[in-house]
Design a protein around this motif. Structure first.
Motif, short mmCIF file in Angstrom:
data_model
loop_
_atom_site.label_atom_id
_atom_site.label_comp_id
_atom_site.label_asym_id
_atom_site.label_seq_id
_atom_site.Cartn_x
_atom_site.Cartn_y
_atom_site.Cartn_z
N LEU A 52 0.85 -1.32 0.10
CA LEU A 52 -0.02 -0.05 -0.02
C LEU A 52 0.99 1.23 0.07
O LEU A 52 0.58 2.22 -0.66
CB LEU A 52 -1.03 0.07 1.17
N PHE A 53 2.07 1.05 0.60
CA PHE A 53 2.81 2.45 0.93
C PHE A 53 3.58 2.43 -0.86
O PHE A 53 3.82 3.52 -1.26
CB PHE A 53 3.98 1.99 1.84
N THR A 56 0.94 4.12 -3.06
CA THR A 56 0.99 5.57 -2.69
C THR A 56 2.27 6.34 -3.14
O THR A 56 1.94 7.60 -3.78
CB THR A 56 0.87 5.81 -1.18
N ILE A 62 -6.10 7.15 -3.32
CA ILE A 62 -6.24 6.45 -1.89
C ILE A 62 -7.38 5.56 -2.00
O ILE A 62 -7.41 4.42 -1.24
CB ILE A 62 -6.42 7.46 -0.65
N VAL A 65 -6.13 2.50 -3.50
CA VAL A 65 -5.29 1.70 -2.48
C VAL A 65 -6.09 1.06 -1.47
O VAL A 65 -5.76 0.00 -0.91
CB VAL A 65 -4.53 2.88 -1.84
N LEU A 341 -3.80 1.73 7.12
CA LEU A 341 -3.76 3.20 6.92
C LEU A 341 -2.53 3.86 7.72
O LEU A 341 -2.29 4.94 7.43
CB LEU A 341 -4.94 3.77 6.96
N PRO A 344 0.25 4.93 4.86
CA PRO A 344 -0.41 6.02 3.86
C PRO A 344 -0.67 7.23 5.01
O PRO A 344 -0.32 8.35 4.53
CB PRO A 344 -1.83 5.56 3.71
N ASN A 347 2.90 8.84 4.86
CA ASN A 347 3.16 9.51 3.92
C ASN A 347 2.45 10.84 3.46
O ASN A 347 3.04 11.91 3.21
CB ASN A 347 2.81 8.56 2.57
N GLY A 469 -10.02 3.86 2.83
CA GLY A 469 -9.42 4.92 2.28
C GLY A 469 -10.61 5.84 2.27
O GLY A 469 -10.30 7.05 2.53
N TYR A 477 -7.70 11.17 9.02
CA TYR A 477 -6.86 10.08 9.69
C TYR A 477 -7.18 9.90 11.17
O TYR A 477 -7.42 9.04 12.00
CB TYR A 477 -5.45 10.23 9.38
#
Length: 507
Positions: A52-53, A56, A62, A65, A341, A344, A347, A469, A477
């Motif tokens: 997933l990272f 991204t 997102i 992802v 998550l 993400p 990031n 996402g 978040y």
């Protein structure tokens, strides 16, 4: 082969019992399960958080992802093929090294091949190809876990015996998991560019290292020549790998065609249809529960190779099965959602890959091992209900640490602190939870029933992870992690009923 497998398990279990009666810790078994945990944990992040990272970093949106998080749904359905591991053996490998070890060796070959394919397609120019190889990696990783879990339950049928093996297994699993993630992210930064191919290739090589160790072990099956057994096993494994790849590609191609025909895109909310499809087999068993309870002890449905282990579970626990399944479905909610998550989030906050790599290795490995050690120790000695309650609270706090991180000033100490809290809490909860699930299964069906329970435990969290996402996009978040922490804590409400569940006397 069934008689040979039973004899193999009897010999292993007798040796394990002698070690415990002699007052010595089962060091050989702990070393074995440390190795098996390492083998299964190493690839896990590579089709989950690290992938997933990676996506991204390649600019994938997102929501898409989040859809990739559904690759981790595959282990929830391991009950579909778990009975095959109890019923059949891998030619060559099983004859020399035993049925369980034979499946483990085949799975390791599958893991190495899948990681190699993900290295070759690391640019993510074709997302369907990325999804195919990630799915194959998830399949073979899960197959290894099914074989290893069945073996562990057969060797150690009590909580006191499970504690050391679970701790050793999770030490290997979680340390390899986070080390692979941190190592892969660090390798991806080498050369000042995008080196994900190098990262996945390096993890593929490391993931294969336990194979020669297992191959060098003395025979536990019917014997025969080691070279012949190895050659036969490799030939059979090659056929199995090609077949699994072809089947996965065909299913994926058909699924994509249907999705395109139905107008599904990255903007389509498919959470509810996926939820309905995924829960269907479990809902069917629950609906049939009254009829299952009326079955005779020797009913054909309980002896069926395909459905017998699952019918037996509902037959043995009756209506207690429902609160048990509800409890296990939300207990690990925080762990799964944080895994989906967390990277993400890093990031989005602007943390450099190098800092994330340090957090995923030097910070999280000791924190995770400490949590697993404490959870395994308390799970073997303290009342299990109380320890499960502490684990649920720790899991909630772990997610709330990320909610705090989302609002905290960006800085490496904040990142490292949040990761340490996360790994300690989830390591503790994971160890206690494995002991609890292991004690629920019927020793006649250890692989299949544990696969069913542990798969269901992660089904709802991973279904929700696919929509994570979109949830983070709507609530932020901080709101996302605050909510998932509360979900984990809610498991305590079902604990009084779940911990009292006992199989019927005539089971």
């Amino acid at each position: 082969m069934a008689d040979a497998g039973a004899m193999e398990m009897a010999v292993e279990a007798a040796a394990f019992a002698r070690e415990r009666r002699a007052g010595r810790p089962p060091r050989s078994r702990m070393a074995l399960y440390l190795l098996l945990g390492f083998s299964a944990g190493l690839p896990f992040y590579m089709f989950n958080a690290t992938l997933l990272f990676r996506l991204t970093r390649h600019g994938v949106d997102i929501v898409t992802v989040g859809f990739f998080a559904w690759v981790a749904l595959l282990p929830a359905f391991k009950f579909a093929w778990a009975p095959l591991l109890d019923r059949y053996a891998v030619p060559g490998f099983a004859r020399f090294w035993g049925r369980r070890r034979g499946w483990i060796m085949l799975a390791q070959l599958g893991i190495a091949a899948s990681l190699g394919a993900m290295a070759a397609t690391a640019s993510d120019r074709s997302l369907p190809l990325t999804a195919l190889f990630a799915t194959l990696l998830a399949f073979w990783t899960t197959t290894l876990e099914v074989a290893a879990d069945a073996w562990r339950i057969e060797l150690a049928p009590t909580a006191a015996a499970q504690g050391p093996l679970v701790a050793a297994n999770l030490w290997g699993y979680r340390s390899a998991m986070v080390a692979a993630s941190g190592g892969a992210i660090w390798l991806s930064t080498l050369g000042g560019g995008d080196s994900w191919g190098l990262a996945y290739a390096a993890i593929a090589v490391i993931a294969f290292l336990p194979f020669p160790i297992l191959a060098a072990m003395p025979p536990t099956g019917e014997g025969g020549g080691r070279g012949v057994a190895l050659a036969t096993g490799l030939a059979a494994s090659g056929t199995a790998l090609l077949a699994s790849g072809g089947i996965a590609a065909a299913i994926g191609w058909a699924g994509l065609r249907l999705a395109v025909a139905a107008g599904v895109s990255a903007k389509t909310n498919v959470t509810i249809p996926v939820l309905v499809l995924a829960l269907a087999p479990f809902a069917a068993l629950a609906a049939l529960l009254p009829a299952i309870r009326r079955l005779a002890a020797d009913a054909p449905a309980r002896r069926s190779a395909a459905i017998g282990p699952y019918v037996d579970l509902f037959w043995s626990y009756g209506f207690q099965t429902l609160p048990v399944l509800a409890f296990v479905s939300i207990y690990r909610m925080g762990d799964v959602m944080a895994l989906t998550l967390s990277h993400p989030l890093f990031n989005a906050l602007g943390y450099a890959p190098a800092a994330v790599g340090v957090a995923d290795s030097w910070v999280t490995i000791p924190a995770s091992m400490a949590g697993v050690a404490l959870g395994g120790w308390l799970g073997a000695r303290a009342p299990l209900g109380r320890t499960l309650a502490v684990g649920a609270a720790m899991s909630a706090v772990s997610n709330w640490a990320f909610a705090w991180l989302a609002r905290a000033p960006v800085g490496e100490p904040a990142l490292y602190g949040a990761m340490a809290v996360d790994q300690f809490g989830h390591g503790f909860a994971g160890a206690v939870f494995v002991i609890y699930l292991s004690l629920l299964v019927n020793p006649r069906f250890p692989g299949a029933q544990y696969a069913f329970l542990s798969g269901f435990a992660f089904l709802l969290p991973r279904l929700l992870a696919g929509a994570s996402g979109a949830m983070a996009q709507r609530w932020g978040y901080d709101g996302f992690f605050a909510l998932t922490g509360a979900m984990s804590l809610a498991a305590v409400l079902l604990l009084p009923v779940a911990i009292r569940a006992r199989p019927r006397a005539d089971a």
